[in-house]
Scaffold this motif. Sequence first.
Motif, PDB file in Angstrom:
ATOM      1  N   GLY A 298     118.581  57.954  30.615  1.00 31.82           N
ATOM      2  CA  GLY A 298     119.366  56.906  31.247  1.00 31.82           C
ATOM      3  C   GLY A 298     120.199  56.219  30.184  1.00 31.82           C
ATOM      4  O   GLY A 298     120.191  56.614  29.008  1.00 31.82           O
ATOM      5  N   PRO A 299     120.939  55.181  30.540  1.00 35.69           N
ATOM      6  CA  PRO A 299     121.794  54.495  29.561  1.00 35.69           C
ATOM      7  C   PRO A 299     121.050  54.006  28.325  1.00 35.69           C
ATOM      8  O   PRO A 299     121.584  54.066  27.209  1.00 35.69           O
ATOM      9  N   THR A 300     119.802  53.551  28.491  1.00 29.60           N
ATOM     10  CA  THR A 300     119.073  53.022  27.336  1.00 29.60           C
ATOM     11  C   THR A 300     118.701  54.130  26.361  1.00 29.60           C
ATOM     12  O   THR A 300     118.828  53.965  25.144  1.00 29.60           O
ATOM     13  N   ASN A 301     118.268  55.275  26.883  1.00 32.22           N
ATOM     14  CA  ASN A 301     117.905  56.374  25.983  1.00 32.22           C
ATOM     15  C   ASN A 301     119.133  56.900  25.244  1.00 32.22           C
ATOM     16  O   ASN A 301     119.027  57.360  24.097  1.00 32.22           O
ATOM     17  N   VAL A 302     120.299  56.849  25.880  1.00 33.96           N
ATOM     18  CA  VAL A 302     121.521  57.239  25.169  1.00 33.96           C
ATOM     19  C   VAL A 302     121.732  56.317  23.968  1.00 33.96           C
ATOM     20  O   VAL A 302     122.099  56.765  22.877  1.00 33.96           O
ATOM     21  N   GLN A 303     121.476  55.022  24.149  1.00 37.03           N
ATOM     22  CA  GLN A 303     121.587  54.082  23.031  1.00 37.03           C
ATOM     23  C   GLN A 303     120.566  54.389  21.949  1.00 37.03           C
ATOM     24  O   GLN A 303     120.857  54.269  20.745  1.00 37.03           O
ATOM     25  N   LEU A 304     119.357  54.774  22.345  1.00 34.87           N
ATOM     26  CA  LEU A 304     118.351  55.154  21.350  1.00 34.87           C
ATOM     27  C   LEU A 304     118.839  56.304  20.493  1.00 34.87           C
ATOM     28  O   LEU A 304     118.647  56.332  19.265  1.00 34.87           O
ATOM     29  N   TYR A 305     119.489  57.273  21.138  1.00 37.71           N
ATOM     30  CA  TYR A 305     119.995  58.419  20.386  1.00 37.71           C
ATOM     31  C   TYR A 305     121.199  58.042  19.529  1.00 37.71           C
ATOM     32  O   TYR A 305     121.429  58.648  18.474  1.00 37.71           O
TER      33      TYR A 305
ATOM     34  N   ALA B 115     120.948  49.132  17.716  1.00 40.62           N
ATOM     35  CA  ALA B 115     119.586  48.786  18.136  1.00 40.62           C
ATOM     36  C   ALA B 115     119.500  47.329  18.567  1.00 40.62           C
ATOM     37  O   ALA B 115     118.816  46.992  19.548  1.00 40.62           O
ATOM     38  N   SER B 116     120.205  46.460  17.868  1.00 41.78           N
ATOM     39  CA  SER B 116     120.171  45.033  18.199  1.00 41.78           C
ATOM     40  C   SER B 116     120.796  44.750  19.558  1.00 41.78           C
ATOM     41  O   SER B 116     120.476  43.745  20.194  1.00 41.78           O
ATOM     42  N   GLY B 117     121.685  45.636  20.000  1.00 38.51           N
ATOM     43  CA  GLY B 117     122.370  45.427  21.265  1.00 38.51           C
ATOM     44  C   GLY B 117     121.631  45.940  22.480  1.00 38.51           C
ATOM     45  O   GLY B 117     122.101  45.756  23.616  1.00 38.51           O
ATOM     46  N   ILE B 118     120.476  46.570  22.295  1.00 38.29           N
ATOM     47  CA  ILE B 118     119.709  47.079  23.438  1.00 38.29           C
ATOM     48  C   ILE B 118     118.967  45.914  24.089  1.00 38.29           C
ATOM     49  O   ILE B 118     118.177  45.219  23.428  1.00 38.29           O
ATOM     50  N   PRO B 119     119.186  45.663  25.371  1.00 35.65           N
ATOM     51  CA  PRO B 119     118.530  44.512  26.028  1.00 35.65           C
ATOM     52  C   PRO B 119     117.013  44.627  25.980  1.00 35.65           C
ATOM     53  O   PRO B 119     116.446  45.721  26.108  1.00 35.65           O
ATOM     54  N   GLY B 120     116.358  43.487  25.812  1.00 34.65           N
ATOM     55  CA  GLY B 120     114.902  43.475  25.733  1.00 34.65           C
ATOM     56  C   GLY B 120     114.234  44.001  26.985  1.00 34.65           C
ATOM     57  O   GLY B 120     113.213  44.704  26.910  1.00 34.65           O
ATOM     58  N   THR B 121     114.799  43.696  28.136  1.00 30.53           N
ATOM     59  CA  THR B 121     114.201  44.179  29.385  1.00 30.53           C
ATOM     60  C   THR B 121     114.273  45.696  29.480  1.00 30.53           C
ATOM     61  O   THR B 121     113.336  46.342  29.958  1.00 30.53           O
TER      62      THR B 121
ATOM     63  N   ARG C 273     108.762  56.122  23.294  1.00 26.71           N
ATOM     64  CA  ARG C 273     110.192  55.898  23.094  1.00 26.71           C
ATOM     65  C   ARG C 273     110.439  54.585  22.353  1.00 26.71           C
ATOM     66  O   ARG C 273     111.288  54.497  21.468  1.00 26.71           O
ATOM     67  N   ARG C 274     109.700  53.536  22.733  1.00 30.67           N
ATOM     68  CA  ARG C 274     109.885  52.249  22.070  1.00 30.67           C
ATOM     69  C   ARG C 274     109.495  52.334  20.594  1.00 30.67           C
ATOM     70  O   ARG C 274     110.222  51.837  19.712  1.00 30.67           O
TER      71      ARG C 274
END
Length: 414
Positions: free
Chosen positions: A302-309, A327-333, A342-343
């Motif tokens: 999903g969008p968050t995992n794309v940011q992880l990559y 990494a700082s821009g990934i929302p906490g929720t 993953r986390r």
Amino acid sequence: MDSLHFGRRVNYWRTRRRISRADFARLMGGKSVRWVEELEGGRRQADPNFSVMTQAAQVLGITLERLIAEAIDADCAQDSEVEAVRRALQRHDIITGSFDDSSADPVPVAALHRALTYARTGFQAGHFAQLGAEIPRLLVDATRAARHHHGDDQLTAYGLLSLTLELAEAAAIKWGCTDLAVLAGQRAVIAAERSGSPVIMASAARHLGDAMTNHGEAAAAAEFVLAAARRLEAELLRAGPEGYSVLGMLYLKAAMAAAAASEADDRDPGRQARRVPDYLDEAGDQAVRLGRDDNLLWTSFGPTNVQLYRVAAHVQLSEGADAVAVASGIPGTAFDALPRERRAHLLTDRAIAEKQAGLREEAVSTLLEADELAPEEVRCRPRTRALVEDLRLLGVGSAEGRLRMLVERCGLPR
């Protein structure tokens, strides 16, 4: 305490004590194996009964407090457990699928799927060591099922066999056994082709690409996963959410392979590096098409995992400051909704990025946060242990005391 956490704790200690499910069922007062499966899978009741918890602790030979503790001590996979997976992959009957000498019925595909789901849930919770006991059993059951079932059940069994081999690949990466990961990944691709499912084929291809990248074959890995994406794209788009997820993962693996290939290319590193953002954007398009974070086929896509990559790719390219910014821009929720593995993986990537950016005290704090989430990700993975050693050599200022704590937890020489 929720039933899923309690079930995983029971499984962790039962596996560690080398007690079979059948024996544990008898020791729990003549319960059935299915009862144990449901208990360990968190399906018995919403809140575990205190008497059951107390009896389980007695059977497992530990205190109730230790059984229900939130943090599991990181017992890293031992050589014997890794070799058990290697031996299973080297068995003649598993390689050839020849299980003609047994009159026992094959495991029903529904039961096989439940067992695989349980093992994959453990992986995504960051429990890697226990897979050394679970994977060989799954390989035997899935191979027998693929051999003896017929029709749609046989195709489903081949798909489950491929997914089991993917799990072996993923565990081998965590254990640092990249040759074993490539072997399992190649077998997964073969089983996937026999399943006839484009989704399973794409899933297996992304795992083999990951194994090849970690084994030092990054350029070939990029070509392989991109070839799979081109071949399967039309069918994956027709398949809907699962198809979008595995197609997106192919592009994420292509991005990581290209980043690793760039680092290994002394003549023209920019050639591969320039492709990384394009592959990440292709994955982002599939995340938009999916429209949410999900965990279909255990992709966490999903969008968050794309940011992880994106973070991981920046780290691979030694762009630490950029990785920290993403990494700082990934929302906490969104972060909190990810599986623990993953986390913790993101946090260890961030810690490497912080080291690259000269933020070594912050790197220690980030590693400690990851250790609280998934101890095995920090204490057992070769890449993270190497990071702890690097931080010790470089110095971490006021974080020296906390770094010593990590050194002790990782079992590194002082």
